[in-house]
Design a protein around this motif. Structure first.
Motif, short mmCIF file in Angstrom:
data_model
loop_
_atom_site.label_atom_id
_atom_site.label_comp_id
_atom_site.label_asym_id
_atom_site.label_seq_id
_atom_site.Cartn_x
_atom_site.Cartn_y
_atom_site.Cartn_z
N ASN A 258 0.85 -1.18 0.00
CA ASN A 258 0.00 0.00 0.00
C ASN A 258 0.89 1.24 0.00
OD1 ASN A 258 -1.49 2.28 1.12
ND2 ASN A 258 -3.13 0.81 1.51
N LYS A 259 0.72 2.08 -1.00
CA LYS A 259 1.59 3.26 -1.13
C LYS A 259 1.40 4.24 0.03
CE LYS A 259 2.93 3.29 -5.90
NZ LYS A 259 3.54 1.99 -5.75
N ALA A 260 0.20 4.30 0.58
CA ALA A 260 -0.08 5.27 1.64
C ALA A 260 0.58 4.90 2.96
CB ALA A 260 -1.59 5.41 1.83
N ASP A 261 0.48 3.62 3.36
CA ASP A 261 1.00 3.27 4.70
C ASP A 261 1.99 2.11 4.70
OD1 ASP A 261 -0.61 1.08 4.28
OD2 ASP A 261 -2.00 1.52 5.91
N GLY A 262 2.31 1.57 3.54
CA GLY A 262 3.33 0.51 3.48
C GLY A 262 2.84 -0.88 3.85
N ARG A 263 1.54 -1.05 4.02
CA ARG A 263 1.03 -2.37 4.42
C ARG A 263 1.25 -3.41 3.34
NH1 ARG A 263 -1.43 -2.64 9.06
NH2 ARG A 263 -2.29 -0.74 9.94
N PHE A 264 1.65 -4.62 3.79
CA PHE A 264 1.77 -5.75 2.87
C PHE A 264 1.11 -6.97 3.49
CE2 PHE A 264 5.52 -6.05 5.57
CZ PHE A 264 5.60 -7.39 5.86
N HIS A 265 0.81 -7.96 2.65
CA HIS A 265 0.15 -9.18 3.10
C HIS A 265 0.68 -10.31 2.23
CE1 HIS A 265 -3.92 -11.49 3.64
NE2 HIS A 265 -2.87 -12.21 3.95
N LEU A 266 1.39 -11.25 2.86
CA LEU A 266 1.96 -12.40 2.15
C LEU A 266 1.24 -13.66 2.57
CD1 LEU A 266 5.72 -11.68 2.86
CD2 LEU A 266 4.47 -11.10 0.79
N TYR A 267 1.06 -14.56 1.62
CA TYR A 267 0.47 -15.86 1.95
C TYR A 267 1.09 -16.88 1.01
CZ TYR A 267 -2.75 -19.74 2.38
OH TYR A 267 -3.27 -20.98 2.57
N THR A 268 1.49 -18.02 1.56
CA THR A 268 1.91 -19.12 0.70
C THR A 268 1.61 -20.45 1.38
OG1 THR A 268 3.69 -20.01 -0.69
CG2 THR A 268 4.33 -19.20 1.48
N ASP A 269 1.19 -21.42 0.57
CA ASP A 269 1.02 -22.78 1.06
C ASP A 269 2.39 -23.42 1.23
OD1 ASP A 269 -1.87 -22.97 1.12
OD2 ASP A 269 -1.79 -22.94 -1.06
N LEU A 270 2.49 -24.33 2.19
CA LEU A 270 3.77 -24.99 2.48
C LEU A 270 3.59 -26.50 2.50
CD1 LEU A 270 4.82 -22.76 5.52
CD2 LEU A 270 5.68 -22.59 3.17
N SER A 271 4.68 -27.21 2.19
CA SER A 271 4.63 -28.66 2.35
C SER A 271 4.95 -28.99 3.81
CB SER A 271 5.62 -29.34 1.40
OG SER A 271 6.93 -28.90 1.67
N ASN A 272 4.49 -30.16 4.28
CA ASN A 272 4.56 -30.52 5.71
C ASN A 272 5.97 -30.65 6.27
OD1 ASN A 272 1.86 -30.54 6.24
ND2 ASN A 272 1.59 -32.70 5.70
N ASP A 273 6.97 -30.87 5.41
CA ASP A 273 8.30 -31.22 5.92
C ASP A 273 9.23 -30.02 6.10
OD1 ASP A 273 8.12 -30.95 3.22
OD2 ASP A 273 9.40 -32.65 2.72
#
Length: 131
Positions: free
Chosen positions: A27-42
């Motif tokens: 977000n250009k106004a406040d710098g907010r980011f949101h990351l999401y990724t699926d992971l393998s169990n190991d």
């Protein structure tokens, strides 16, 4: 959009062979980011490199399917609620519990260029010198 780099540790440490990039709009106004990724169990541990230059990070919250987890950082300096990385290799480390299926990272980031740094460090040195 910006790419955040995740290093995945399957028990042998972190390496370039086991990394992935996750895109996030900042977000250009406040710098907010949101990351999401699926992971393998190991996967045992994750290292997140949020940028490849100096930055300030705040309001970091990390969750997995097991709940909220703690962030450990390398190369940074804590100043109040802010983590300042005055280098080109900011890093966060996360220890994952067995059966972790995904990771979600939210926070705020400000990428610093040299003009930011000069102003920031003169401000800090003035504060320090007043003591």
């Amino acid at each position: 959009s910006n790419k955040f780099k995740f290093y995945l540790d399957y028990g042998d440490g972190f390496s370039e062979e086991n990394c992935l990039y996750v895109e996030s709009l900042i977000n250009k106004a406040d710098g907010r980011f949101h990351l999401y990724t699926d992971l393998s169990n190991d996967i045992k541990n994750i290292r997140l490199d949020p940028a490849e230059n100096s930055c300030i990070i705040s309001d970091v919250k990390v969750t997995t399917n097991s709940g909220e987890i703690d962030s450990f950082y390398n190369n940074g300096l804590v100043l109040g609620d802010f983590l300042i990385f005055n280098n080109n290799d900011p890093q966060f480390h996360y220890n994952l519990s067995k059966g972790t299926k995904y990771i979600r990272v939210k926070g705020k980031i400000t990428i610093l260029d040299s003009s930011h740094l000069c102003g920031l460090f003169s401000y800090l040195s003035n504060l320090y010198n007043k003591k």
